[in-house]
Motif scaffolding. Structure first.
Motif, PDB file in Angstrom:
ATOM      1  N   GLN A 126       0.837  -1.190   0.000  1.00  0.00           N
ATOM      2  CA  GLN A 126       0.000   0.000   0.000  1.00  0.00           C
ATOM      3  C   GLN A 126       0.875   1.243   0.000  1.00  0.00           C
ATOM      4  O   GLN A 126       1.911   1.291   0.651  1.00  0.00           O
ATOM      5  N   LEU A 127       0.418   2.256  -0.734  1.00  0.00           N
ATOM      6  CA  LEU A 127       1.136   3.514  -0.843  1.00  0.00           C
ATOM      7  C   LEU A 127       0.115   4.636  -0.862  1.00  0.00           C
ATOM      8  O   LEU A 127      -0.782   4.646  -1.698  1.00  0.00           O
TER       9      LEU A 127
ATOM     10  N   GLU B 259      -3.976  14.795  -4.309  1.00  0.00           N
ATOM     11  CA  GLU B 259      -3.756  13.378  -4.052  1.00  0.00           C
ATOM     12  C   GLU B 259      -2.953  12.818  -5.207  1.00  0.00           C
ATOM     13  O   GLU B 259      -2.914  13.405  -6.286  1.00  0.00           O
ATOM     14  N   GLN B 260      -2.336  11.683  -4.995  1.00  0.00           N
ATOM     15  CA  GLN B 260      -1.554  11.056  -6.059  1.00  0.00           C
ATOM     16  C   GLN B 260      -2.412  10.815  -7.281  1.00  0.00           C
ATOM     17  O   GLN B 260      -3.539  10.360  -7.173  1.00  0.00           O
ATOM     18  N   THR B 261      -1.856  11.120  -8.444  1.00  0.00           N
ATOM     19  CA  THR B 261      -2.592  10.865  -9.679  1.00  0.00           C
ATOM     20  C   THR B 261      -2.073   9.623 -10.395  1.00  0.00           C
ATOM     21  O   THR B 261      -2.738   9.116 -11.287  1.00  0.00           O
ATOM     22  N   ASN B 262      -0.917   9.132 -10.008  1.00  0.00           N
ATOM     23  CA  ASN B 262      -0.413   7.900 -10.630  1.00  0.00           C
ATOM     24  C   ASN B 262      -0.778   6.712  -9.735  1.00  0.00           C
ATOM     25  O   ASN B 262      -0.445   6.674  -8.563  1.00  0.00           O
ATOM     26  N   ILE B 263      -1.485   5.779 -10.303  1.00  0.00           N
ATOM     27  CA  ILE B 263      -1.861   4.562  -9.595  1.00  0.00           C
ATOM     28  C   ILE B 263      -0.831   3.502  -9.955  1.00  0.00           C
ATOM     29  O   ILE B 263      -0.591   3.217 -11.134  1.00  0.00           O
ATOM     30  N   LEU B 264      -0.219   2.926  -8.943  1.00  0.00           N
ATOM     31  CA  LEU B 264       0.806   1.906  -9.181  1.00  0.00           C
ATOM     32  C   LEU B 264       0.119   0.555  -9.383  1.00  0.00           C
ATOM     33  O   LEU B 264      -0.405  -0.023  -8.442  1.00  0.00           O
TER      34      LEU B 264
ATOM     35  N   ARG C  34      13.854  -4.609  -2.845  1.00  0.00           N
ATOM     36  CA  ARG C  34      14.922  -5.616  -2.846  1.00  0.00           C
ATOM     37  C   ARG C  34      15.836  -5.477  -1.634  1.00  0.00           C
ATOM     38  O   ARG C  34      16.079  -4.374  -1.149  1.00  0.00           O
ATOM     39  N   ALA C  35      16.356  -6.616  -1.181  1.00  0.00           N
ATOM     40  CA  ALA C  35      17.250  -6.647  -0.025  1.00  0.00           C
ATOM     41  C   ALA C  35      18.500  -5.824  -0.295  1.00  0.00           C
ATOM     42  O   ALA C  35      19.089  -5.906  -1.368  1.00  0.00           O
ATOM     43  N   LYS C  36      18.872  -5.003   0.692  1.00  0.00           N
ATOM     44  CA  LYS C  36      20.088  -4.195   0.660  1.00  0.00           C
ATOM     45  C   LYS C  36      20.179  -3.301  -0.580  1.00  0.00           C
ATOM     46  O   LYS C  36      21.255  -3.104  -1.139  1.00  0.00           O
ATOM     47  N   GLN C  37      19.000  -2.767  -1.003  1.00  0.00           N
ATOM     48  CA  GLN C  37      18.965  -1.874  -2.157  1.00  0.00           C
ATOM     49  C   GLN C  37      18.023  -0.709  -1.878  1.00  0.00           C
ATOM     50  O   GLN C  37      17.239  -0.734  -0.943  1.00  0.00           O
ATOM     51  N   THR C  38      18.099   0.274  -2.753  1.00  0.00           N
ATOM     52  CA  THR C  38      17.210   1.430  -2.700  1.00  0.00           C
ATOM     53  C   THR C  38      16.228   1.330  -3.855  1.00  0.00           C
ATOM     54  O   THR C  38      16.619   1.038  -4.981  1.00  0.00           O
ATOM     55  N   THR C  39      14.950   1.576  -3.562  1.00  0.00           N
ATOM     56  CA  THR C  39      13.909   1.514  -4.579  1.00  0.00           C
ATOM     57  C   THR C  39      13.282   2.895  -4.725  1.00  0.00           C
ATOM     58  O   THR C  39      12.895   3.503  -3.735  1.00  0.00           O
ATOM     59  N   ASN C  40      13.199   3.384  -5.964  1.00  0.00           N
ATOM     60  CA  ASN C  40      12.545   4.664  -6.245  1.00  0.00           C
ATOM     61  C   ASN C  40      11.097   4.403  -6.632  1.00  0.00           C
ATOM     62  O   ASN C  40      10.830   3.666  -7.581  1.00  0.00           O
ATOM     63  N   ILE C  41      10.176   5.032  -5.900  1.00  0.00           N
ATOM     64  CA  ILE C  41       8.753   4.872  -6.177  1.00  0.00           C
ATOM     65  C   ILE C  41       8.262   6.166  -6.816  1.00  0.00           C
ATOM     66  O   ILE C  41       8.390   7.238  -6.218  1.00  0.00           O
ATOM     67  N   PRO C  42       7.700   6.091  -8.032  1.00  0.00           N
ATOM     68  CA  PRO C  42       7.273   7.313  -8.722  1.00  0.00           C
ATOM     69  C   PRO C  42       6.063   7.961  -8.047  1.00  0.00           C
ATOM     70  O   PRO C  42       5.172   7.278  -7.546  1.00  0.00           O
ATOM     71  N   LEU C  43       6.067   9.289  -8.035  1.00  0.00           N
ATOM     72  CA  LEU C  43       4.961  10.072  -7.496  1.00  0.00           C
ATOM     73  C   LEU C  43       4.552  11.114  -8.532  1.00  0.00           C
ATOM     74  O   LEU C  43       5.399  11.626  -9.270  1.00  0.00           O
ATOM     75  N   GLU C  44       3.264  11.422  -8.570  1.00  0.00           N
ATOM     76  CA  GLU C  44       2.764  12.429  -9.498  1.00  0.00           C
ATOM     77  C   GLU C  44       1.549  13.103  -8.872  1.00  0.00           C
ATOM     78  O   GLU C  44       0.662  12.422  -8.340  1.00  0.00           O
TER      79      GLU C  44
END
Length: 186
Positions: free
Chosen positions: A80-81, A96-101, A108-118
């Motif tokens: 959930q986001l 409110e967010q306009t992009n629905i994921l 991922r383990a030991k990584q950075t994840t970029n989550i898009p926002l709009e």
């Protein structure tokens, strides 16, 4: 009868220890997921007063991402986001967010994840954000700025333009709260 009581007590203790261990691991895992950098930028740069007039006529569109850092040794599925934009002082909802994921996002383990926002901030809310952030001159009304943008262009300080991001991200039962002021123009 006493053997049955002992068995029931042993089973209850084992179940209690199992539940306690599961809660302990969840708390430890929560410490390993962190919110990282956020990058939000308006899709239209404000370089001249006609750009400002366009925002006051059609609203403001903002795109970017939020970083989630996973320091643990296992992957997590984002379930959930919900991150919305508010005015910086009165915390009135701007957008409110306009992009629905649609697809599953895996942290991922030991990584950075970029989550898009709009976000799309409508005209009224854009004006409210400009006024509340202190971008517009204090002695001018919003109507004066809209009707005479060239007169006020030099007094407008875009570095003050901020929005508050509030919400949460849930990944397999781990809840990360977000409550931060974000400047749109550095």
């Amino acid at each position: 009868m006493s053997k049955l009581k002992k068995i029931i007590i042993v089973v209850a203790v084992i179940l209690t220890l199992g539940i306690a261990w599961k809660l302990f691991r969840k708390v430890k895992d929560t410490e390993k997921l962190k919110i990282g950098d956020t990058s939000l930028k308006p899709t239209k740069e404000l370089k001249k007063f006609t750009d400002l007039a366009d925002i006051f006529m059609s609203g403001l569109k903002v795109k970017g991402f939020i970083e989630i850092r996973n320091f643990s040794g296992r992957d997590y599925n984002l379930s959930q986001l919900n991150i919305d934009c508010y005015t910086p002082k009165t915390e009135t909802l701007l957008a409110e967010q306009t992009n629905i994921l649609e697809k599953n996002i895996v942290l991922r383990a030991k990584q950075t994840t970029n989550i898009p926002l709009e976000y799309t901030v409508n005209i009224v809310n854009a004006l409210m954000m400009f006024k509340e952030s202190g971008v517009l001159p204090a002695d001018a009304t919003v109507w004066e700025v809209i009707s005479h943008p060239a007169q006020y262009w030099k007094e407008i300080n875009l570095k003050k333009l901020t929005m508050k991001l509030k919400g949460f991200i849930v990944a397999e039962g781990i809840n990360l709260s977000i409550n931060m002021d974000y400047p749109l123009y550095d």
